[in-house]
Design a protein around this motif. Sequence first.
Motif, short mmCIF file in Angstrom:
data_model
loop_
_atom_site.label_atom_id
_atom_site.label_comp_id
_atom_site.label_asym_id
_atom_site.label_seq_id
_atom_site.Cartn_x
_atom_site.Cartn_y
_atom_site.Cartn_z
N UNK A 92 0.85 -1.19 0.00
CA UNK A 92 0.00 0.00 0.00
C UNK A 92 0.89 1.24 0.00
N UNK A 93 0.40 2.30 -0.57
CA UNK A 93 1.15 3.56 -0.57
C UNK A 93 1.01 4.27 0.78
N UNK A 94 1.98 5.07 1.09
CA UNK A 94 1.93 5.86 2.32
C UNK A 94 0.64 6.69 2.33
N UNK A 95 -0.01 6.72 3.49
CA UNK A 95 -1.27 7.41 3.64
C UNK A 95 -2.48 6.53 3.41
N UNK A 96 -2.24 5.33 2.90
CA UNK A 96 -3.33 4.41 2.63
C UNK A 96 -3.75 3.61 3.84
N UNK A 97 -4.66 2.67 3.61
CA UNK A 97 -5.23 1.86 4.69
C UNK A 97 -5.22 0.39 4.33
N UNK A 98 -5.18 -0.42 5.36
CA UNK A 98 -5.33 -1.86 5.22
C UNK A 98 -6.10 -2.37 6.44
N UNK A 99 -6.82 -3.46 6.26
CA UNK A 99 -7.45 -4.12 7.39
C UNK A 99 -6.94 -5.55 7.45
N UNK A 100 -6.28 -5.86 8.55
CA UNK A 100 -5.81 -7.21 8.78
C UNK A 100 -6.87 -8.00 9.53
N UNK A 101 -6.95 -9.28 9.22
CA UNK A 101 -7.85 -10.18 9.92
C UNK A 101 -7.07 -11.34 10.49
N UNK A 102 -7.57 -11.87 11.58
CA UNK A 102 -6.96 -13.04 12.20
C UNK A 102 -8.10 -13.98 12.58
N UNK A 134 1.41 -11.94 8.53
CA UNK A 134 1.06 -11.43 7.21
C UNK A 134 1.90 -10.19 6.96
N UNK A 135 2.43 -10.09 5.76
CA UNK A 135 3.39 -9.01 5.46
C UNK A 135 2.67 -7.76 4.99
N UNK A 136 3.08 -6.65 5.56
CA UNK A 136 2.58 -5.33 5.16
C UNK A 136 3.77 -4.50 4.66
N UNK A 137 3.64 -3.99 3.46
CA UNK A 137 4.67 -3.13 2.90
C UNK A 137 4.06 -1.79 2.52
N UNK A 138 4.62 -0.72 3.06
CA UNK A 138 4.12 0.63 2.80
C UNK A 138 5.18 1.37 1.99
N UNK A 185 2.41 4.52 7.19
CA UNK A 185 3.70 5.15 6.94
C UNK A 185 4.70 4.08 6.51
N UNK A 186 5.74 4.45 5.80
CA UNK A 186 6.75 3.45 5.43
C UNK A 186 7.31 2.71 6.63
N UNK A 187 7.40 3.37 7.77
CA UNK A 187 7.93 2.70 8.97
C UNK A 187 6.97 1.67 9.55
N UNK A 188 5.76 1.58 9.02
CA UNK A 188 4.84 0.53 9.43
C UNK A 188 5.10 -0.78 8.68
#
Length: 124
Positions: free
Chosen positions: A12-22, A118-122, A87-90
């Motif tokens: 996802x690009x910086x400023x965007x959103x994601x929803x993780x599920x478990x 699960x991998x998140x890349x910003x 943010x990229x640091x996320x």
Amino acid sequence: QVQLVESGGGLVQAGGSLRLSCAASGRTFSLYAMGWFRQAPGKEREFVAAISWSNANGLYADSMKGRFTISRDDAKNTVYLQMNSLKPEDTAVYYCAAGGGRIASVYRANYDYWGQGTRVTVSS
């Protein structure tokens, strides 16, 4: 025994959103405190957010407050992490964890079961 399977990660690009599920197996899911941790390359696994068994309160790491929201749906045996203003640091692998102590905790030692992550890349 509780098995945890995370999903929802991605790029996802910086400023965007994601929803993780478990998604959790087991009939006693509602009795567990649930937490999210993350681990960036070359760094220690760190606390992100947690929620108590009763849904009474959530805990957040300072850097996530106001951006991340943890919630649970006991009928679906699922815990969620809504992540906004990323943010990229996320960027990290995000892990779900279940703790038999019932109360939300920031400490890894208080969680008995872990998912595979699960991998998140910003991107910036």
